[in-house]
Motif scaffolding. Structure first.
Motif, PDB file in Angstrom:
ATOM      1  N   UNK A 127     -70.265  24.506  80.763  1.00 36.65           N
ATOM      2  CA  UNK A 127     -69.256  25.454  80.283  1.00 36.65           C
ATOM      3  C   UNK A 127     -67.894  25.102  80.879  1.00 36.65           C
ATOM      4  N   UNK A 128     -66.865  25.150  80.040  1.00 36.70           N
ATOM      5  CA  UNK A 128     -65.526  24.768  80.457  1.00 36.70           C
ATOM      6  C   UNK A 128     -65.193  23.317  80.179  1.00 36.70           C
ATOM      7  N   UNK A 129     -66.209  22.542  79.834  1.00 35.26           N
ATOM      8  CA  UNK A 129     -66.008  21.125  79.570  1.00 35.26           C
ATOM      9  C   UNK A 129     -65.523  20.849  78.158  1.00 35.26           C
ATOM     10  N   UNK A 130     -65.442  19.551  77.839  1.00 36.70           N
ATOM     11  CA  UNK A 130     -64.914  19.120  76.550  1.00 36.70           C
ATOM     12  C   UNK A 130     -65.814  18.070  75.912  1.00 36.70           C
ATOM     13  N   UNK A 131     -65.776  18.029  74.600  1.00 36.82           N
ATOM     14  CA  UNK A 131     -66.431  16.989  73.808  1.00 36.82           C
ATOM     15  C   UNK A 131     -65.545  16.687  72.611  1.00 36.82           C
ATOM     16  N   UNK A 132     -65.647  15.455  72.109  1.00 35.93           N
ATOM     17  CA  UNK A 132     -64.973  15.119  70.871  1.00 35.93           C
ATOM     18  C   UNK A 132     -66.005  14.599  69.879  1.00 35.93           C
ATOM     19  N   UNK A 133     -66.115  15.291  68.769  1.00 32.91           N
ATOM     20  CA  UNK A 133     -67.010  14.878  67.698  1.00 32.91           C
ATOM     21  C   UNK A 133     -66.245  14.016  66.705  1.00 32.91           C
ATOM     22  N   UNK A 134     -66.943  13.033  66.147  1.00 34.20           N
ATOM     23  CA  UNK A 134     -66.369  12.162  65.133  1.00 34.20           C
ATOM     24  C   UNK A 134     -67.203  12.231  63.863  1.00 34.20           C
ATOM     25  N   UNK A 135     -66.540  12.113  62.739  1.00 31.86           N
ATOM     26  CA  UNK A 135     -67.205  12.086  61.436  1.00 31.86           C
ATOM     27  C   UNK A 135     -66.634  10.913  60.667  1.00 31.86           C
ATOM     28  N   UNK A 142     -71.270  10.406  58.687  1.00 32.04           N
ATOM     29  CA  UNK A 142     -72.076  10.201  59.888  1.00 32.04           C
ATOM     30  C   UNK A 142     -71.329  10.797  61.075  1.00 32.04           C
ATOM     31  N   UNK A 143     -71.961  11.787  61.724  1.00 33.09           N
ATOM     32  CA  UNK A 143     -71.367  12.418  62.895  1.00 33.09           C
ATOM     33  C   UNK A 143     -71.820  11.722  64.174  1.00 33.09           C
TER      34      UNK A 143
END
Length: 122
Positions: free
Chosen positions: A14-22, A5-6
């Motif tokens: 643009x230039x920003x950040x995200x953190x995805x989790x799995x 599950x993501x």
């Protein structure tokens, strides 16, 4: 079989950040290679990053230096930290896992999540 599950997708400039989790359920990631893929509209699904059970990491050239894959075995979760995002990173991002790193990196993994949308505005 492992269920994936993501989470963590969204809209960012643009230039920003995200953190995805799995997050994995059904069994642990023990002995599995785990990775992230993405698919933009009208394009084929492509490899983004992978991590082996021994913590070796692999990246597609266009994300090297910007994205970092990591795992927390205690939480049975794999992460994709995405920095310096570009509009061309916009896609649905999928988590995948397979006992074979070769099958994983050639988009033949046996376990896939449902995907999470990442949209980067210019």
């Amino acid at each position: 079989q492992v269920q994936l599950v993501e989470s963590g997708g969204g809209l960012v400039q643009a230039g920003g950040s995200l953190r995805l989790s799995c997050a994995a359920s059904g069994r642990t990631f023990s002995g599995f290679a785990t990775g992230w893929f993405r698919q933009a509209p009208g394009k084929e699904r492509e490899f983004v990053a992978a991590i082996s059970w021994s913590d070796s990491t692999y990246y597609r050239d266009s994300v090297k230096g910007r994205f970092t894959i990591s795992s927390d075995n205690a939480k049975n979760t794999v992460y994709l930290q995405m920095n310096s995002l570009k509009p061309e990173d916009t896609a649905v991002y999928y988590c995948a896992a397979d006992p074979s790193m070769w099958r994983l990196r050639t988009t033949q993994a046996t376990n896939w999540g449902q995907g999470t949308q990442v949209t980067v505005s210019s």
